[in-house]
Each structure stands twice: as structure tokens, then as C-alpha cells.
Design an enzyme around this catalytic site. Structure first.
Site, short mmCIF file in Angstrom:
data_model
loop_
_atom_site.label_atom_id
_atom_site.label_comp_id
_atom_site.label_asym_id
_atom_site.label_seq_id
_atom_site.Cartn_x
_atom_site.Cartn_y
_atom_site.Cartn_z
N LYS A 14 16.04 35.93 59.10
CA LYS A 14 15.82 34.72 59.89
C LYS A 14 14.36 34.62 60.35
O LYS A 14 13.72 33.58 60.19
CB LYS A 14 16.74 34.71 61.14
CG LYS A 14 18.23 34.83 60.81
CD LYS A 14 19.10 34.82 62.07
CE LYS A 14 18.91 36.00 62.99
NZ LYS A 14 19.31 37.31 62.41
N ARG A 25 11.48 48.59 66.16
CA ARG A 25 12.30 48.19 67.30
C ARG A 25 13.25 49.30 67.72
O ARG A 25 13.84 49.98 66.88
CB ARG A 25 13.09 46.92 66.94
CG ARG A 25 12.25 45.67 67.12
CD ARG A 25 12.90 44.44 66.56
NE ARG A 25 14.32 44.32 66.88
CZ ARG A 25 15.06 43.28 66.51
NH1 ARG A 25 14.51 42.30 65.84
NH2 ARG A 25 16.33 43.24 66.84
N ARG A 40 12.53 48.04 58.59
CA ARG A 40 11.71 46.99 59.23
C ARG A 40 10.62 47.58 60.12
O ARG A 40 10.88 48.46 60.91
CB ARG A 40 12.63 46.07 60.05
CG ARG A 40 11.86 45.09 60.95
CD ARG A 40 12.68 43.91 61.38
NE ARG A 40 13.87 44.21 62.15
CZ ARG A 40 14.77 43.31 62.52
NH1 ARG A 40 14.60 42.03 62.17
NH2 ARG A 40 15.83 43.66 63.21
N ARG A 78 25.62 45.88 66.70
CA ARG A 78 25.10 44.51 66.52
C ARG A 78 25.92 43.76 65.46
O ARG A 78 26.18 42.56 65.61
CB ARG A 78 23.62 44.56 66.12
CG ARG A 78 22.72 44.90 67.31
CD ARG A 78 21.42 45.53 66.87
NE ARG A 78 20.52 44.60 66.21
CZ ARG A 78 19.49 44.99 65.45
NH1 ARG A 78 19.25 46.27 65.25
NH2 ARG A 78 18.71 44.09 64.90
N ARG A 81 24.25 32.30 69.55
CA ARG A 81 24.98 33.45 69.04
C ARG A 81 26.42 33.49 69.53
O ARG A 81 27.16 34.42 69.16
CB ARG A 81 24.28 34.74 69.48
CG ARG A 81 23.32 35.35 68.47
CD ARG A 81 22.65 36.55 69.10
NE ARG A 81 22.24 37.56 68.18
CZ ARG A 81 21.00 37.71 67.69
NH1 ARG A 81 20.06 36.85 68.01
NH2 ARG A 81 20.73 38.70 66.89
P1 ADP Z 1 17.85 40.34 64.83
O1 ADP Z 1 16.48 39.90 64.38
O2 ADP Z 1 18.13 41.73 64.42
O3 ADP Z 1 18.90 39.34 64.47
P2 ADP Z 1 17.12 39.50 67.49
O4 ADP Z 1 15.69 39.87 67.61
O5 ADP Z 1 17.44 38.08 67.23
O6 ADP Z 1 17.81 40.44 66.41
O7 ADP Z 1 17.91 39.96 68.79
C1 ADP Z 1 17.80 41.28 69.29
C2 ADP Z 1 18.76 41.46 70.44
O8 ADP Z 1 18.44 40.54 71.50
C3 ADP Z 1 20.23 41.18 70.13
O9 ADP Z 1 20.89 42.32 69.58
C4 ADP Z 1 20.77 40.83 71.52
O10 ADP Z 1 20.94 41.98 72.32
C5 ADP Z 1 19.61 40.03 72.11
N1 ADP Z 1 19.72 38.58 71.81
C6 ADP Z 1 18.86 37.84 71.06
N2 ADP Z 1 19.26 36.58 70.99
C7 ADP Z 1 20.40 36.49 71.72
C8 ADP Z 1 21.32 35.43 72.01
N3 ADP Z 1 21.14 34.18 71.54
N4 ADP Z 1 22.39 35.73 72.79
C9 ADP Z 1 22.59 36.96 73.28
N5 ADP Z 1 21.79 38.01 73.03
C10 ADP Z 1 20.69 37.77 72.25
P1 ADP Z 2 16.22 38.86 61.08
O1 ADP Z 2 15.21 38.06 61.85
O2 ADP Z 2 17.32 38.01 60.52
O3 ADP Z 2 16.74 40.02 61.84
P2 ADP Z 2 13.91 39.74 59.48
O4 ADP Z 2 13.26 38.48 59.03
O5 ADP Z 2 13.25 40.51 60.56
O6 ADP Z 2 15.48 39.47 59.79
O7 ADP Z 2 14.08 40.68 58.17
C1 ADP Z 2 14.65 42.00 58.28
C2 ADP Z 2 13.87 42.95 57.34
O8 ADP Z 2 14.12 42.61 55.98
C3 ADP Z 2 12.34 42.88 57.51
O9 ADP Z 2 11.83 44.18 57.34
C4 ADP Z 2 11.90 41.93 56.39
O10 ADP Z 2 10.57 42.24 55.94
C5 ADP Z 2 12.93 42.20 55.30
N1 ADP Z 2 13.30 40.99 54.53
C6 ADP Z 2 13.45 39.73 55.01
N2 ADP Z 2 13.87 38.88 54.04
C7 ADP Z 2 14.01 39.64 52.91
C8 ADP Z 2 14.42 39.34 51.57
N3 ADP Z 2 14.80 38.09 51.20
N4 ADP Z 2 14.45 40.36 50.68
C9 ADP Z 2 14.10 41.62 51.05
N5 ADP Z 2 13.69 41.97 52.29
C10 ADP Z 2 13.65 40.99 53.23
#
Ligand code: ADP
Ligand code: ADP
Ligand code: ZN
Length: 215
Positions: free
Chosen positions: A13, A160, A126, A171, A87
Site C-alpha cells: 500500500k 519497524r 522491509r 497483525r 481498518r
Molecule cells: P502496514 O504498513 O504493515 O499495513 P501500518 O503502518 O499501516 O502497517 O500500521 C501499523 C500499525 O499502526 C498497525 O498494526 C496498527 O497497530 C496501527 N494502525 C495503523 N492504521 C490503523 C487504523 N486505521 N486503525 C487502527 N490501527 C491502525
Molecule cells: P504496506 O504499506 O502495505 O504495509 P509496503 O509498501 O511497505 O506495504 O511494502 C512492504 C514491503 O514489500 C516493502 O519492503 C516493499 O519494498 C516491498 N514491496 C512492495 N510492493 C512490492 C511488490 N509488488 N513486489 C515485491 N516487493 C514489494
């Protein structure tokens, strides 16, 4: 145009949101980034949220809806990308109300579909530039020059606290229990568009481009 990027942790994302910011001048609203900023600022809310996040659980709806509400009035160029929000169903309802109140529409919900094995590889590889927040991956998206950020030339990187296998398991559980019902919710509203999140980064970006040009 306002869109939601919906998908489990590690689906890509944030990576795709940043591409849309560069290509279309949209504004990324990542509640995860906002919460991590609150944690760095050392505020009481930030500290409380950090504990919940480190366990891999969801922060309360009130807190994240409040964070989003603060941003909606600001100028937002070509529209908002909601990244990691909503979420829960309660958050989705709250977002609908907030958008209506600001005279805004929701134009597409892009579900990025990825399997759990890929998510584990994505999350455990990551890393992020400490200076500009650019996101990399040990195998799939390394920096062009080892140890130097492609975007800003920074040389300090972070991982992270919640990007470990234990927190990821929690998660994922939260995602399937509380977030995946949003797939049905937005499907019923006719807004859901699915892309294959397992494809390479550029191919996913191409699929999202196609979806948005037809929305
Ligand atoms: P990821 O990139 O792995 O999807 P995020 O950076 O979006 O994770 O979120 C990291 C953490 O922050 C989540 O595991 C949760 O604890 C909290 N968080 C983020 N967005 C939300 C949301 N919309 N509602 C509740 N908790 C959230
Ligand atoms: P999210 O915000 O959904 O948690 P991220 O954009 O941070 O996901 O991506 C998670 C990890 O996967 C990062 O290390 C990123 O560089 C890698 N990544 C993202 N998209 C792809 C893809 N299409 N193929 C392979 N690796 C990816
Ligand atoms: Zn950087």
C-alpha cells in the site's frame, strides 16, 4: 479523486501510494505513518499507541478517525489516498460521514491481493530511510547503491519494531478478523476494484493506473 488502498500488512500500500503521489499529485494519508510520528513526538497518545502497535493490535477507532479528520480540511491537490485506513467497519462508516461533510466522494477502493507467505517475506525484508521515509526491501527493492537512499542520499535506515514474525502473526489476525469485512462492505457499494499485489511493483502500479483511469 479520493481512493482507499486496502490490503494486509506488507501488501504494498505505502509503495503504491508514493507512486501515486509522484505521478498524480495526490496526497497520501497513512494512519500508520501518523501514529509513528505521534510516537516519535513522545506525546501521551503516541506512547499509548506505540504499545498497541508493537503487539500488532489495532489502535482505537476514535484515535485514528481523529487523525484523519484533522487532515481532511487541508489542501489535497488531486485527492486523497487513504493508506491503511479504514481498518474496521466503524472506521469505514466514519470515513463516509467525514467525506460527505466535506463535500467529497470516494471514487475507488483498490484491494491489493497477496498471499500470507509473500507477506512474511515482504515484512521481514522491509527497511526505511530514516531521513525521507522511502521504503525498500532486502531482496525485491534494494537501494541502487548499497547503504545509500536513492531518493535523498541518506545513509541511515530503520526497521519497524512491529516488523517481526510474532507481531506480524497478530497483525494478520487483526486484518482477517476486523479489516477484511471491508472487502464485502465496499463491494456492496460498487466501489471495490481488485489488483494482483503479487506482481512486481511496476506491474501493480500499471494495474492501479488502469483502475483509476476507469473510475
Ligand atoms: P502496514 O504498513 O504493515 O499495513 P501500518 O503502518 O499501516 O502497517 O500500521 C501499523 C500499525 O499502526 C498497525 O498494526 C496498527 O497497530 C496501527 N494502525 C495503523 N492504521 C490503523 C487504523 N486505521 N486503525 C487502527 N490501527 C491502525
Ligand atoms: P504496506 O504499506 O502495505 O504495509 P509496503 O509498501 O511497505 O506495504 O511494502 C512492504 C514491503 O514489500 C516493502 O519492503 C516493499 O519494498 C516491498 N514491496 C512492495 N510492493 C512490492 C511488490 N509488488 N513486489 C515485491 N516487493 C514489494
Ligand atoms: Zn531517503
Amino acid at each position: 479523486m479520493n481512493i482507499i488502498l486496502l490490503g494486509p500488512p506488507g501488501a504494498g500500500k505505502g509503495t503504491q501510494a508514493k507512486i501515486l503521489v509522484d505521478e498524480r499529485g495526490m496526497t497520501q494519508l497513512s494512519t500508520g505513518d501518523m501514529l509513528r510520528e505521534a510516537k516519535t513526538s513522545g506525546s501521551e497518545m503516541g506512547n499509548r499507541a506505540a504499545e498497541v502497535m508493537n503487539r500488532g493490535e489495532l489502535v482505537s477507532d476514535d484515535i485514528v478517525v481523529g487523525l484523519i479528520e484533522e487532515k481532511l480540511a487541508a489542501p489535497h491537490g488531486a485527492g486523497f489516498i487513504f493508506d491503511g485506513f479504514p481498518r474496521t467497519l466503524a472506521q469505514a462508516d466514519a470515513l463516509g460521514d467525514l467525506l460527505a461533510r466535506h463535500g467529497e466522494t470516494l471514487d475507488a477502493v483498490v484491494e491489493m491481493r497477496v498471499d500470507d507467505a509473500a507477506l512474511t517475506r515482504r515484512i521481514t525484508g522491509r527497511f526505511t530511510c530514516a531521513n525521507c521515509g522511502a521504503v525498500y526491501h532486502d531482496e525485491t527493492k534494494p537501494t541502487a547503491k548499497a547503504g545509500v537512499c536513492d531518493v535523498c542520499g541518506g545513509t541511515t535506515f530503520t526497521r519497524r519494531a512491529d516488523d517481526n514474525e510474532d507481531a506480524l502473526r497478530q497483525r494478520l489476525m487483526e486484518y482477517y478478523k476486523k479489516t477484511s469485512p471491508l472487502i464485502g462492505y465496499y463491494h456492496a457499494k460498487g466501489a471495490l476494484r481488485v489488483v494482483d499485489g503479487l506482481a512486481p511493483i511496476d506491474a501493480v502500479a500499471g494495474a492501479i493506473r488502469k483502475v483509476l483511469d476507469n473510475s
